[in-house]
Every structure is written in structure tokens, then in C-alpha cells.
Design an enzyme around this catalytic site. Structure first.
Site, PDB file in Angstrom:
ATOM      1  N   LYS A   1       7.409   7.241  -0.574  1.00 52.42           N
ATOM      2  CA  LYS A   1       7.251   8.446  -0.190  1.00 52.42           C
ATOM      3  C   LYS A   1       8.200   9.591   0.710  1.00 52.42           C
ATOM      4  O   LYS A   1       8.661  10.330  -0.216  1.00 52.42           O
ATOM      5  CB  LYS A   1       6.092   8.288   0.964  1.00 52.42           C
TER       6      LYS A   1
ATOM      7  N   ARG B   1      10.511   3.543  -6.524  1.00 48.14           N
ATOM      8  CA  ARG B   1       8.706   3.253  -5.926  1.00 48.14           C
ATOM      9  C   ARG B   1       8.832   1.991  -5.674  1.00 48.14           C
ATOM     10  O   ARG B   1       9.581   0.598  -6.705  1.00 48.14           O
ATOM     11  CB  ARG B   1       7.799   2.974  -7.407  1.00 48.14           C
TER      12      ARG B   1
ATOM     13  N   GLU C   1      17.396 -13.978  -8.461  1.00 48.70           N
ATOM     14  CA  GLU C   1      17.008 -14.828  -7.326  1.00 48.70           C
ATOM     15  C   GLU C   1      17.607 -15.235  -6.457  1.00 48.70           C
ATOM     16  O   GLU C   1      18.781 -16.009  -6.717  1.00 48.70           O
ATOM     17  CB  GLU C   1      15.910 -15.613  -8.420  1.00 48.70           C
TER      18      GLU C   1
ATOM     19  N   ASP D   1       4.130  -0.296  10.129  1.00 48.02           N
ATOM     20  CA  ASP D   1       3.837  -0.043   9.019  1.00 48.02           C
ATOM     21  C   ASP D   1       4.238   1.318   8.664  1.00 48.02           C
ATOM     22  O   ASP D   1       3.330   2.493   8.558  1.00 48.02           O
ATOM     23  CB  ASP D   1       2.495  -0.606   8.330  1.00 48.02           C
TER      24      ASP D   1
HETATM   25  N1  DSN Z   1      -1.619   4.966  -1.953  1.00 49.79           N
HETATM   26  C1  DSN Z   1      -0.753   5.239  -0.907  1.00 49.79           C
HETATM   27  C2  DSN Z   1      -0.921   6.454  -0.277  1.00 49.79           C
HETATM   28  O1  DSN Z   1      -0.719   7.304  -1.143  1.00 49.79           O
HETATM   29  O2  DSN Z   1      -0.977   6.676   0.951  1.00 49.79           O
HETATM   30  C3  DSN Z   1      -0.652   4.034   0.321  1.00 49.79           C
HETATM   31  O3  DSN Z   1      -0.710   2.821  -0.088  1.00 49.79           O
END
Ligand code: DSN
Length: 422
Positions: A231, A237, A56, A201
Site C-alpha cells: 500500500k 503484494r 521452507e 495493524d
Molecule cells: N483491501 C484492503 C483495502 O482496500 O483497504 C484491505 O484489506
């Protein structure tokens, strides 16, 4: 599967699930635009011994002892993130994108304050103020939309009027199902006019920004970016919050992430972020990001050639949104199930002003980050798009479906998931 030898021996039930998923990923194509394949190096860091440690606080300011190596790894992640996004501050502790957005709201707002964000049905995200989230009990969310879903142009005039009327504290850009670049200067102009923070975002396009294939919102004057790391950025993740230059904002964010909302950071995950950011700093990552865009365009062209309506008329990023119900009289849900059966994973998706419900909408959403990691180029992507269209058109013909499944399997064996990304 030797890397799982201990699980295999100790817990065959969990091993069966992991083994099944490994096979599914190897033998099918992943077109969900928010997914990707991480390198073995990222996976090793994610499953490392760092999971044992409580830490922490932040580097140099921890609550517990024994932090020599956690400080080392978190500092590496922070410094690499700053370099990737031309940011002055980075918080790499948020556990996901939703958590990053929640921390950002709580750091900048008081209960009852207003946020101006993109409507979910026009491409926004649940955490941008959808009524199903608890956030809407705390903050007041107002919306902007596209002026014309067939071009994708945002209605900036209406957005400005709404901002002047509702005086938001945050003007929020970003999306999970919008295939175009935004006019960042407009967002910043409107935010400045009403004295709001300009926040983007970038979860979906973080890798494209880091790979210098699309514009960086910080260059247009955005104050903050929130993101996921798994992504297009191709990390583990997780989430992250970047601040362009204000130390005051960065301090508020850090305080809100910990101790405001989270406990001990997941240091194994932060180590994996550091490894992924190291990969994204390599020149090869720029080539990867550029290829994602070329591949998405190649797929969009095939759909257009078959007269399938694409929301916004095409794509400038990694994703495509197709109105399959309007064009092929197959619902999004049926298309998702059908394509899954031939080895192509994507997701059903609402389209702007959808006349159908969210559980069985008119659209499908798909994209190229994962297949580009597999080294697909335009030729292979166009072929996959062709197979998708044929599968939907000839959905009543089992022999056609079988032949498509075979071809997908064969493509997967020719383009295995790479173990290394450098
Ligand atoms: N679940 C994500 C997506 O597929 O775009 C967004 O949170």
C-alpha cells in the site's frame, strides 16, 4: 510492452489481459487508498528466477539445500524492514495482510481467547473480527468504535470498560477506512492494564510510518505490528510481521508462519520486498510520504468547500471517507461506477452507522498514495477533487462527463507512472 514478448508470443489471451491493465493504469487515476505503483526494479525482482526455489524455513535454517541466494535475499529484506520500522525482529514471509493477522492471532492466542478490535463499520478490517470471517468461529472478538464519527475521536473510556469486562488477550489497533491518527498511548495503557498484547495493524499507513510522516506505534510501546507491503509502502503484494523487542514473541510468530500455517515462502516476492524496502530507506521516500499527506488534505479541503460531509471531518493520513449519499444523494456504488467511467478509480465504502447495505453504501473511500507516486502535488490533487465533485453533481450531463474524462486523460499523460522511485 517488450518486457512481455514471451507471453505475447506464447499466450495471447493472458497477454491481452496484461496489456489491457497496463493501459487502464496508464490512462486513469488510481485513488483506491490501498493501491500504488511499484517501480520496475520491484517488478523485476518479483518476476525473477527466485520463483523456482523451495526454501521452507528461515535464513541459515532451511529444510532443503541450495539456499545460498535465498538466504541472502531474505536476510536483506529482514534487515531493511527492521531499519525502516525500528523493529528488532521481522518476518517477511507472510503472503498478505490477512495471512499476517491470522498468523499473529494463532501465535498469541488459544481458541476461545478474546481480541478487542475496531468495528468494521467504524473503519476496522474484516480480519479484525468481522462475522463473515472464519476467525470468529475460533476467537471471541469484541469491539470499540468512534465516539463521534464527525470528529473521529475513538471512545477510549468505553474501550477500557469493554477491556476490563472481557479481558482480551490482544488489544488491536489499526484500520482500513479511518483517516485520523490514533492515540497509541491509550491503546498501550489499556492493553497493559488487562495484561494483553498491544498489536497494531499498520497495513494502510506502513509507508507513512517508514517515511516518518506519522507516529511509529512502537515508540508508544506496541508489542507487534502486522502489515501489508503493497500500500503506502509501495512494495510488492505481500505481508510482514514486526516485533518490537521480545524474542519470545518473535519466535512464536516465526513458528506460526512456518511451519504453522504456510509452506515454502515466495522468494521472488521476498526479493521484491527487499528492493522496495531499499527504496523506502532513501531520503526521497520521506518526501514522498510527506507529500501523500499534503495531497490528501488538499483533496479534503475541496470536498469540504462543497459542503460534502467527510467522516471524521477531514484527514490526517492518506485517505478520505466521504458521505456522498448524505451530501449529494448519490450512492457509493453509483459514485464508484460514475467516476470509473471518467477515469478515476476509487471504492464505495460503508460509513459509520450507515443506513445502507455494504454492497451499495453511503460513502466513497479514496486516497493519494498512487497519484503522489505519479508526482501529483496539491494543485493537481485539488483539481482532481474538483472534477470528482462536478462529475457527481452533473451526473446527468454526458458532455460534462466527457470533458472530465478528457481532462483526466490529459493529466495522466502529463504525469506518467514513473519507472524508478529512487
Ligand atoms: N483491501 C484492503 C483495502 O482496500 O483497504 C484491505 O484489506
Amino acid at each position: 510492452m517488450d518486457e512481455y514478448k514471451h507471453i505475447k508470443k506464447q499466450d495471447p489471451e493472458v497477454f491481452a489481459a496484461i496489456e489491457g491493465e497496463e493501459k487502464r493504469e496508464a490512462e486513469g487515476l488510481e485513488l483506491i487508498p490501498s493501491e500504488n505503483y511499484v517501480s520496475k526494479a520491484v517488478r523485476e525482482a518479483n518476476s525473477s528466477i527466485l520463483t523456482n526455489k523451495y526454501s521452507e524455513g528461515y535464513p541459515g535454517k532451511r529444510y532443503y539445500g541450495g539456499q545460498k541466494y535465498t538466504d541472502m535475499v531474505e536476510t536483506l529484506a529482514i534487515e531493511r524492514a527492521k531499519k525502516l520500522f525500528d523493529a528488532k525482529y521481522a518476518n517477511v514471509q507472510t503472503l498478505g495482510g490477512a495471512n499476517a493477522n491470522i498468523a499473529m492471532y494463532f501465535a498469541l492466542l488459544n481458541p476461545g481467547d478474546t481480541v478487542l478490535g475496531m468495528d468494521l463499520s467504524h473503519g476496522g478490517h474484516l480480519t479484525h473480527g468481522h462475522p463473515v470471517t472464519y476467525l470468529t468461529k475460533i476467537f471471541n472478538f469484541v469491539r470499540y468504535k468512534m465516539k463521534d464519527p464527525d470528529t473521529g475521536e475513538i471512545d477510549y473510556d468505553e474501550m477500557r470498560e469493554t477491556a476490563l469486562k472481557t479481558k482480551p488477550k490482544i488489544v488491536l489497533a489499526g484500520f482500513s477506512a479511518y483517516p485520523r491518527e490514533l492515540n497509541y498511548a491509550k491503546f498501550v495503557e489499556i492493553a497493559r492494564e488487562v495484561g494483553a498484547y498491544a498489536v497494531m495493524d499498520v497495513a494502510h499507513i506502513a509507508g507513512l510510518i517508514a517515511g516518518r510522516s506519522v507516529k511509529n506505534p512502537f515508540d508508544a510501546g506496541f508489542d507487534i505490528m502486522t502489515t501489508t507491503t503493497h500500500k503506502t509502502l509501495r512494495g510488492p503484494r505481500g505481508g510482514m510481521i514486526l516485533t518490537r523487542e521480545s524474542e519470545e514473541i518473535a519466535k512464536k510468530i516465526d513458528k506460526m508462519v512456518f511451519p504453522g500455517l504456510q509452506g515454502g515462502p515466495h522468494m521472488n516476492n521476498i526479493a521484491a520486498k527487499a528492493v522496495a524496502f531499499g527504496e523506502a530507506l532513501q531520503p526521497a521516500f520521506r518526501t514522498y510520504a510527506a507529500q501523500i499527506l499534503k495531497n490528501a488534505k488538499a483533496m479534503a479541503e475541496v470536498f469540504k468547500a462543497h459542503d460534502i460531509r467527510l467522516l471524521t471531518g477531514g484527514t490526517d493520513n492518506h485517505l478520505i471517507l466521504a458521505d456522498v449519499f448524505g451530501s449529494l444523494q448519490i450512492t457509493g456504488k453509483d459514485a464508484e461506477t460514475l467516476l470509473d467511467a471518467v477515469g478515476i478509480t476509487l471504492n464505495k465504502n460503508s460509513i459509520a452507522d450507515d443506513t445502507r447495505g455494504p454492497m451499495d453504501p453511503s460513502g466513497i473511500r479514496f486516497g493519494t498514495p498512487a497519484i503522489t507516486t505519479r508526482k501529483f502535488k496539491e494543485k493537481e490533487c485539488a483539481r482532481v477533487a474538483e472534477l470528482m465533485v462536478v462529475a457527481m453533481q452533473k451526473r446527468a450531463e454526458p458532455n460534462v462527463q466527457k470533458a472530465i474524462r478528457e481532462e483526466i486523460r490529459e493529466m495522466c499523460s502529463r504525469f506518467p507512472i514513473p519507472e524508478s522511485h529512487v
